[in-house]
Design a protein around this motif. Structure first.
Motif, PDB file in Angstrom:
ATOM      1  N   GLU A   1       0.840  -1.184   0.000  1.00 18.36           N
ATOM      2  CA  GLU A   1       0.000   0.000   0.000  1.00 18.36           C
ATOM      3  C   GLU A   1       0.880   1.241   0.000  1.00 18.36           C
ATOM      4  O   GLU A   1       2.093   1.148  -0.194  1.00 18.36           O
ATOM      5  N   ARG A   2       0.272   2.394   0.165  1.00 16.58           N
ATOM      6  CA  ARG A   2       1.030   3.648   0.102  1.00 16.58           C
ATOM      7  C   ARG A   2       2.147   3.663   1.137  1.00 16.58           C
ATOM      8  O   ARG A   2       1.914   3.465   2.323  1.00 16.58           O
ATOM      9  N   PRO A   3       3.395   3.912   0.720  1.00 11.06           N
ATOM     10  CA  PRO A   3       4.496   3.938   1.691  1.00 11.06           C
ATOM     11  C   PRO A   3       4.478   5.211   2.522  1.00 11.06           C
ATOM     12  O   PRO A   3       3.801   6.191   2.195  1.00 11.06           O
ATOM     13  N   VAL A   4       5.253   5.196   3.607  1.00 14.98           N
ATOM     14  CA  VAL A   4       5.378   6.346   4.498  1.00 14.98           C
ATOM     15  C   VAL A   4       6.782   6.924   4.321  1.00 14.98           C
ATOM     16  O   VAL A   4       7.774   6.231   4.568  1.00 14.98           O
TER      17      VAL A   4
ATOM     18  N   GLY B   1       1.738   0.383  20.660  1.00 19.29           N
ATOM     19  CA  GLY B   1       0.950   1.591  20.479  1.00 19.29           C
ATOM     20  C   GLY B   1       0.701   1.875  19.015  1.00 19.29           C
ATOM     21  O   GLY B   1       0.985   1.051  18.132  1.00 19.29           O
ATOM     22  N   ASP B   2       0.162   3.051  18.730  1.00 21.72           N
ATOM     23  CA  ASP B   2      -0.150   3.442  17.359  1.00 21.72           C
ATOM     24  C   ASP B   2       0.960   4.268  16.722  1.00 21.72           C
ATOM     25  O   ASP B   2       0.741   4.923  15.708  1.00 21.72           O
ATOM     26  N   THR B   3       2.144   4.248  17.329  1.00 18.89           N
ATOM     27  CA  THR B   3       3.281   4.993  16.790  1.00 18.89           C
ATOM     28  C   THR B   3       4.428   4.029  16.517  1.00 18.89           C
ATOM     29  O   THR B   3       4.751   3.180  17.357  1.00 18.89           O
ATOM     30  N   LEU B   4       5.013   4.151  15.336  1.00 18.98           N
ATOM     31  CA  LEU B   4       6.204   3.397  14.990  1.00 18.98           C
ATOM     32  C   LEU B   4       7.416   4.299  15.143  1.00 18.98           C
ATOM     33  O   LEU B   4       7.371   5.485  14.793  1.00 18.98           O
ATOM     34  N   LEU B   5       8.503   3.742  15.644  1.00 19.86           N
ATOM     35  CA  LEU B   5       9.763   4.459  15.802  1.00 19.86           C
ATOM     36  C   LEU B   5      10.744   3.930  14.767  1.00 19.86           C
ATOM     37  O   LEU B   5      10.974   2.717  14.684  1.00 19.86           O
ATOM     38  N   VAL B   6      11.316   4.829  13.982  1.00 22.85           N
ATOM     39  CA  VAL B   6      12.183   4.442  12.863  1.00 22.85           C
ATOM     40  C   VAL B   6      13.535   5.109  13.031  1.00 22.85           C
ATOM     41  O   VAL B   6      13.619   6.337  13.197  1.00 22.85           O
TER      42      VAL B   6
ATOM     43  N   VAL C   1       6.145   7.632  13.345  1.00 28.38           N
ATOM     44  CA  VAL C   1       5.134   7.391  12.317  1.00 28.38           C
ATOM     45  C   VAL C   1       3.817   7.077  13.017  1.00 28.38           C
ATOM     46  O   VAL C   1       3.700   6.063  13.718  1.00 28.38           O
ATOM     47  N   GLN C   2       2.834   7.934  12.844  1.00 30.35           N
ATOM     48  CA  GLN C   2       1.516   7.751  13.463  1.00 30.35           C
ATOM     49  C   GLN C   2       0.652   6.886  12.547  1.00 30.35           C
ATOM     50  O   GLN C   2       0.491   7.202  11.360  1.00 30.35           O
TER      51      GLN C   2
ATOM     52  N   GLY D   1      -4.695   1.803   9.169  1.00 28.01           N
ATOM     53  CA  GLY D   1      -3.415   1.122   9.188  1.00 28.01           C
ATOM     54  C   GLY D   1      -2.331   1.815   8.403  1.00 28.01           C
ATOM     55  O   GLY D   1      -1.163   1.437   8.482  1.00 28.01           O
ATOM     56  N   LEU D   2      -2.694   2.820   7.616  1.00 26.71           N
ATOM     57  CA  LEU D   2      -1.697   3.581   6.886  1.00 26.71           C
ATOM     58  C   LEU D   2      -1.071   4.608   7.824  1.00 26.71           C
ATOM     59  O   LEU D   2      -1.655   4.994   8.833  1.00 26.71           O
ATOM     60  N   GLY D   3       0.124   5.042   7.516  1.00 28.47           N
ATOM     61  CA  GLY D   3       0.856   5.876   8.450  1.00 28.47           C
ATOM     62  C   GLY D   3       1.266   7.205   7.863  1.00 28.47           C
ATOM     63  O   GLY D   3       1.200   7.449   6.663  1.00 28.47           O
ATOM     64  N   LEU D   4       1.721   8.077   8.778  1.00 28.26           N
ATOM     65  CA  LEU D   4       2.201   9.397   8.398  1.00 28.26           C
ATOM     66  C   LEU D   4       3.266   9.818   9.408  1.00 28.26           C
ATOM     67  O   LEU D   4       3.054   9.711  10.623  1.00 28.26           O
TER      68      LEU D   4
END
Length: 830
Positions: free
Chosen positions: A410-413, A434-439, A450-451, A456-459
């Motif tokens: 799907e659409r990348p972040v 949680g709903d935040t990814l750490l990169v 990344v929220q 399920g898509l992120g920003l």
């Protein structure tokens, strides 16, 4: 001797000619012998580029003429085609002979006017007549100014004489090249009762060579006869050159008795949703393309698919997607491709002997999906409630989003520079993300947040600025000559760029499961520009994302070297105040001492003494690359020192013990003024014990759900406990493919592991398979056959429907493998 040279007046923009000519002969009365009426043989003339005579300012040709009795006249004409399409023609040589000259050879140089573009085409034609008036057939050569080869084009397929059928379209292939780049390429076709033409033009940047596939349609009104196809090329100056015309036969379909020639492409290993390419050619036209999958035991067709075409094309190709209804994998099958022509004749792929070809393939587990925009994957994480996999793409500076439900990207972040490690924000100690990814942006010094939305898509919403951490050592050495103590202060400036991540948290004070302080453990990306003692070596640190404090891992290096003592000092320099920090953080001081060189510590009775921590500086840094993983409940982390040298270190980390407030010296407890020793980091004794028990390289690490077991992947896979004590080893396949992971519900150790389904561990192999092991008995239970070897990490994930899915990275993309086979073990914990 007589010689005559005529020059036409040069038009504007024409070539300036400089011709050197000499011709010798006798009297005019001897020019013809035997009488004009008896001579019917024409002379011959050739014009060729003069080898080695051309230069950047001139072109040259060699003119040769001969006649059996005597030449009367030789004429050379040069034609230059200008970019605007107008031809400029000039007579370069016109000479008459008064004596019996039977042969004539002359090299003629043409001066190129200043400003003429290099590569401009000049066509030089030669004419010759004899005394009886017989004219030689035309002869010409095409040369280019600037000592460049003129554009070239040729028809590469089909072969001359091939058959074209009335009312059908045939495929042709063209190859063109030009030193001045190819602007366009095409063809002109003339046949019995019809003509056709086609071309393609290119935009900048142009290439110096191209290959083109095109079609020539023979209309239904055409007659039987010969089709002539002449290719042409146009260069960047607009100059057009033609290739050698090629002739083909044209016949009605009723006169053709052909069968399709079929080819196919399929790999030796295929997935249940893999592809097969089927191509065929037939002069009457291809009506049907298809394939069949045959059971190897009963020899029955279990899957077949085909597509119906218009029949207008004599060459056709289609790629099919398998739909193989096989439950037990791997399974061997036969695959064969076929085609049917417009005369309803069916044919299969053939061997050179003419026998039908059957491909033996193995249907294996998994579904591979190529990265939409290419790139290189470094790490990944699965979030159960969104049923999506999030993968860092280093080359594209983005996080790829893969939906397991849709089996599609799907659409990348878009995130920071060169994203590497990725982990979820820990919500609680029961493993809920949680709903935040750490990169980890390894190309910078920050962490992307990344929220994830409800879909399920992120920003990316924020980038946490990591601090600059610098270590120092104050070395006290015993002089070999005087016996005095000599002190030296050294600085160790390491890269601050994050690489691998592990998310951990301390237990909150509310219910014992909610996460309190979130500590992000990370390794750093080394560079050659670090302090000379540690080029290309990284460090390990943690950053509190809730309080914006830091820790530099030094505990593994505590102790003294021979005949010297090094006291450690570490300072933290905050990012610029203009960087926004999380709301939970107070603005830190620009400079904070993390490890003091010397401080005063105080006992309960008020007595004091000075204290400094001694380390072996050589053990502060880690070889590239240091792997980091957190347990599923966010309580622990495991670190493995990469590199190719044996004796690599492993270090464990636990979030709950925290920073030591006191130290015990001589049986008395003293309180630190600046606490700095993290009790959750493995000490030097444990690290040394691990090296003694393994002495291996480290190619990857893994940790089970509660952190009771960790895996260090090297020549074998070493299973250790939180104290780095070796529990056992698995004889995993060696090589560079080091992916390894535990079952997502694998927890505890020893006799606590009673469920064989949860004791599983998965290891990548050099061969296209994933090995399956028992984490209690360390036995290999079997393997899962896949299409391609897993060259990146392996992630074992639990979907909301209870299905276990393995996700890995192969050379062709992301591989998703549902774990459908049941594995059993004869080993039972006691």
């Amino acid at each position: 001797m007589a010689s005559h040279l005529t020059r036409a007046v040069r038009p504007a923009g024409a070539l300036a000619l400089a011709a050197a000519l000499a011709a010798c002969g006798e009297s005019s009365s001897s020019l013809i012998t035997g009488g004009a009426e008896s001579d019917r043989t024409p002379p011959a003339v050739t014009v060729a580029a003069a080898a080695g005579a051309a230069s950047d300012s001139a072109v040259a040709v060699q003119v040769s003429a001969r006649d059996n009795l005597g030449l009367r006249r030789v004429r050379v004409v040069a034609t230059q085609r200008l970019p605007i399409g107008r031809d400029t023609t000039i007579v370069g040589l016109d000479t008459a002979f008064s004596s019996a000259v039977t042969s004539f050879v002359q090299t003629i140089s043409f001066k190129v006017p200043a400003g003429t573009p290099a590569g401009t085409q000049v066509t030089v034609s030669g004419e010759a007549t004899d005394g009886a008036g017989n004219a030689a057939p035309d002869a010409s050569v095409r040369v280019a100014t600037g000592n460049l080869e003129p554009p070239r084009v040729r028809l590469t397929a089909p072969q001359p004489g091939s058959l074209f059928v009335i009312g059908k379209s045939g495929i042709i292939s063209l190859a063109a090249s030009a030193r001045l780049k190819v602007r366009g390429v095409g063809y002109v076709a003339t046949g019995p009762g019809f003509a056709a033409a086609d071309s393609v033009f290119y935009r900048e940047p142009l290439r110096d060579s191209v290959s083109v596939i095109d079609t020539v349609t023979v209309p239904g009104t055409a007659q039987t006869g010969v089709l002539t196809v002449t290719p042409f090329v146009i260069d960047s100056l607009g100059q057009r050159a033609t290739g050698v015309p090629v002739q083909f036969a044209v016949q009605p379909i009723t006169a053709v008795n052909s069968v399709p020639v079929v080819s196919s492409g399929v790999t030796r290993r295929v997935e249940t949703q893999d592809t097969v390419r089927v191509a065929a050619s037939d002069p009457t036209g291809i009506r049907v393309l298809g394939y069949e999958i045959v059971d190897t035991v009963q020899r029955r067709v279990i899957v077949a698919d085909s597509t119906i075409l218009s029949g207008q094309l004599t060459v056709a190709e289609t790629t099919f997607t398998f739909r193989v209804p096989l439950a037990n994998l791997p399974s061997p099958v036969y695959v064969r491709a076929f085609a049917t022509n417009m005369a309803a004749r069916r044919s299969y792929t053939k061997l050179p002997s003419g026998v039908d070809r059957v491909d033996s393939v193995l249907v294996v587990a998994g579904t591979t999906r190529a990265l939409p925009s290419g790139g290189l994957l470094a790490d990944g994480v699965y979030i159960n409630r969104y049923d999506r996999l999030y993968l860092t793409n280093i080359d594209r500076n983005q996080v790829e989003v893969f939906s397991l439900a849709r089996q599609a990207f799907e659409r990348p972040v878009v995130v920071g520079s060169r994203p590497w490690g990725i982990v979820p924000w820990p919500r609680n100690r029961v493993g809920t993300p949680g709903d935040t990814l750490l990169v980890a942006n390894s190309g910078g010094t920050n962490i992307s947040y990344v929220q994830l939305g409800g879909d399920g898509l992120g920003l990316e919403v924020y980038r946490y600025p990591l601090p600059n951490i610098i270590a120092y050592s104050v070395t006290s050495e015993l002089s070999a000559t005087t016996g005095e103590i000599i002190q030296t202060r050294k600085v160790y400036d390491f890269s601050d760029r994050p690489q691998y991540l592990a998310a951990t948290c301390e237990v909150g004070s509310t219910n014992g499961t909610t996460c309190g302080d979130v500590k992000l453990v990370y390794s750093t990306t080394p560079t050659p520009g670090q302090t000379f003692q540690f080029p290309n070596k990284g460090t390990v640190r943690w950053e509190s994302l809730t309080s914006c404090t830091s820790h530099f891992f030094f505990e593994q290096a505590m102790g003294t070297a021979v005949r010297r003592a090094d006291s450690l000092e570490v300072e933290r320099y905050a990012a610029h105040p203009s960087y926004r920090l999380p709301v939970t953080c107070e603005q830190p001081a620009d400079r904070v001492t993390l490890v003091p060189f010397m401080q005063t510590i105080t006992a309960a009775d008020g007595s004091t003494r000075t204290f400094s921590v001694e380390v072996d500086p050589d053990k502060l840094a880690f070889r590239d690359t240091t792997f980091v993983r957190n347990s599923g409940n966010f309580a622990r982390a495991i670190l493995g020192e990469g590199g190719t040298v044996k004796g690599s270190r492993a270090i464990g980390y636990e979030a709950d013990p925290g920073i030591a407030q006191d130290v015990l010296i001589g049986g008395r407890s003293y309180r630190f003024a600046i606490p700095f020793i993290d009790l959750g980091v493995s000490g030097p004794r444990d690290v040394s014990d691990f090296i003694a028990n393994t002495f291996a390289t480290v190619k990857g690490v893994a940790i089970n759900f509660d952190g009771a077991l960790s895996a260090i992947r090297g020549d074998s896979t070493y299973i250790i406990d939180p104290n780095l004590r070796l529990q056992g080893l698995m004889q995993t396949t060696g090589g560079p493919n080091a992916g390894f992971d535990f079952h997502p519900q694998n927890s505890g150790s020893g006799s606590n592991q009673t469920d064989i389904g949860r004791r599983l561990a998965f290891s990548a192999s050099m061969t296209p398979q994933i090995e399956v092991y028992d984490s209690y008995c360390y036995q290999k239970l079997g393997s899962i056959e896949v299409r391609d070897p897993i060259v990146g990490p392996i992630k074992a994930s639990l979907r909301s429907n209870g299905q276990i899915v393995l996700v890995g990275a192969s050379a062709r993309g992301v591989v998703v493998i549902p774990l459908e086979r049941q594995f059993t073990s004869g080993c039972t914990p006691r």
